[in-house]
Scaffold this motif. Structure first.
Motif, mmCIF file in Angstrom:
data_model
loop_
_atom_site.group_PDB
_atom_site.id
_atom_site.type_symbol
_atom_site.label_atom_id
_atom_site.label_comp_id
_atom_site.label_asym_id
_atom_site.label_seq_id
_atom_site.Cartn_x
_atom_site.Cartn_y
_atom_site.Cartn_z
ATOM 1 N N GLU A 128 54.051 84.515 -3.239
ATOM 2 C CA GLU A 128 53.853 83.247 -3.935
ATOM 3 C C GLU A 128 52.691 82.471 -3.332
ATOM 4 N N ARG A 129 52.486 82.645 -2.033
ATOM 5 C CA ARG A 129 51.397 81.981 -1.330
ATOM 6 C C ARG A 129 50.837 82.911 -0.272
ATOM 7 N N GLY A 130 49.612 82.625 0.150
ATOM 8 C CA GLY A 130 48.972 83.386 1.214
ATOM 9 C C GLY A 130 48.460 82.463 2.304
ATOM 10 N N ILE A 131 48.449 82.981 3.524
ATOM 11 C CA ILE A 131 47.894 82.256 4.667
ATOM 12 C C ILE A 131 46.956 83.202 5.399
ATOM 13 N N VAL A 132 45.733 82.735 5.664
ATOM 14 C CA VAL A 132 44.730 83.521 6.368
ATOM 15 C C VAL A 132 44.229 82.702 7.551
ATOM 16 N N LEU A 133 44.124 83.355 8.703
ATOM 17 C CA LEU A 133 43.651 82.673 9.904
ATOM 18 C C LEU A 133 42.396 83.345 10.428
ATOM 19 N N GLY A 134 41.426 82.523 10.785
ATOM 20 C CA GLY A 134 40.200 83.011 11.400
ATOM 21 C C GLY A 134 39.783 82.023 12.481
ATOM 22 N N GLY A 135 38.647 82.275 13.105
ATOM 23 C CA GLY A 135 38.163 81.377 14.146
ATOM 24 C C GLY A 135 37.877 79.998 13.588
ATOM 25 N N SER A 136 36.867 79.887 12.734
ATOM 26 C CA SER A 136 36.556 78.625 12.059
ATOM 27 C C SER A 136 37.228 78.546 10.702
ATOM 28 N N GLY A 137 37.547 79.693 10.121
ATOM 29 C CA GLY A 137 38.131 79.755 8.784
ATOM 30 C C GLY A 137 37.098 79.696 7.671
ATOM 31 N N LEU A 147 43.388 78.697 7.865
ATOM 32 C CA LEU A 147 43.485 77.890 9.078
ATOM 33 C C LEU A 147 42.424 78.295 10.094
ATOM 34 N N PRO A 148 41.778 77.301 10.714
ATOM 35 C CA PRO A 148 40.777 77.563 11.755
ATOM 36 C C PRO A 148 41.457 77.674 13.122
ATOM 37 N N ALA A 149 41.829 78.862 13.494
ATOM 38 C CA ALA A 149 42.645 79.073 14.696
ATOM 39 C C ALA A 149 41.997 78.531 15.970
ATOM 40 N N LYS A 150 40.675 78.536 16.046
ATOM 41 C CA LYS A 150 40.006 78.042 17.250
ATOM 42 C C LYS A 150 40.007 76.520 17.350
ATOM 43 N N ARG A 151 40.406 75.835 16.297
ATOM 44 C CA ARG A 151 40.346 74.374 16.265
ATOM 45 C C ARG A 151 41.717 73.705 16.260
ATOM 46 N N LEU A 152 42.794 74.491 16.226
ATOM 47 C CA LEU A 152 44.129 73.920 16.078
ATOM 48 C C LEU A 152 45.031 74.277 17.247
ATOM 49 N N THR A 153 45.880 73.340 17.619
ATOM 50 C CA THR A 153 46.958 73.666 18.538
ATOM 51 C C THR A 153 48.075 74.314 17.721
ATOM 52 N N ASP A 154 49.013 74.920 18.383
ATOM 53 C CA ASP A 154 50.159 75.508 17.690
ATOM 54 C C ASP A 154 50.894 74.440 16.885
ATOM 55 N N ASP A 155 51.095 73.275 17.478
ATOM 56 C CA ASP A 155 51.812 72.200 16.782
ATOM 57 C C ASP A 155 51.054 71.711 15.554
ATOM 58 N N GLN A 156 49.739 71.582 15.661
ATOM 59 C CA GLN A 156 48.947 71.169 14.496
ATOM 60 C C GLN A 156 49.076 72.197 13.380
ATOM 61 N N ALA A 157 48.993 73.468 13.730
ATOM 62 C CA ALA A 157 49.110 74.529 12.721
ATOM 63 C C ALA A 157 50.475 74.482 12.055
ATOM 64 N N ARG A 158 51.518 74.300 12.835
ATOM 65 C CA ARG A 158 52.876 74.202 12.269
ATOM 66 C C ARG A 158 52.961 73.060 11.256
#
Length: 147
Positions: free
Chosen positions: A59-68, A106-117
């Motif tokens: 139903e939805r997709g999530i993709v993570l990269g450095g900057s995204g 999501l830009p994995a290099k710019r987010l904390t775990d809590d921000q991503a959640r």
């Protein structure tokens, strides 16, 4: 909810965390890679996630990269995909509510775990507003058809 998720080497650790938490929350999560922290090219991962969203396996997709940024470009090359690069809860709400995004980047290099959640929870919990936004999404879809 059925969610397809993928991340390149930059997003590997955060993807693993989110996959586990989404599964624990009762979502059906398909982890499409990468399955190691070794360097990988992200376009193929984007194609896999987007294919599942387009054909209804997710139903939805999530993709993570450095900057995204590259992931967002790659995803949005595919018909029927509206990928939103979200750095915070506000952009997640706009991405879903106004643009009916079906892929979250999501830009994995710019987010904390809590921000991503927080971003993921907001994105999954926000409904498309419709109305004038539906008209605009239809105009975006027309662009995919060359018009």
């Amino acid at each position: 909810m059925r969610i397809a998720i993928a991340g390149d080497h930059n997003g590997f650790a955060l993807k693993s965390l989110l996959r586990s938490e989404l599964s624990a929350a009762g979502h059906e999560v398909s982890d499409l890679g990468s399955h190691t922290a070794e360097e990988v090219d992200y376009p193929a991962l984007c194609v896999e996630v987007c294919a599942r969203v387009r054909d209804g396996r997710a139903e939805r997709g999530i993709v993570l990269g450095g900057s995204g940024l590259g992931e967002t470009i790659a995803c949005n090359k595919l018909p029927g995909i509206r990928a939103g690069l979200c750095h915070d809860v506000w952009t997640a709400e706009i991405s879903r509510g106004n643009n009916d995004s079906n892929v979250l980047v999501l830009p994995a290099k710019r987010l904390t775990d809590d921000q991503a959640r927080e971003i993921v929870a907001s994105w999954l919990g926000t409904s498309f507003k419709g109305g004038k936004h539906a008209r605009r999404v239809a105009q975006i879809a027309a662009l995919e058809q060359g018009g």
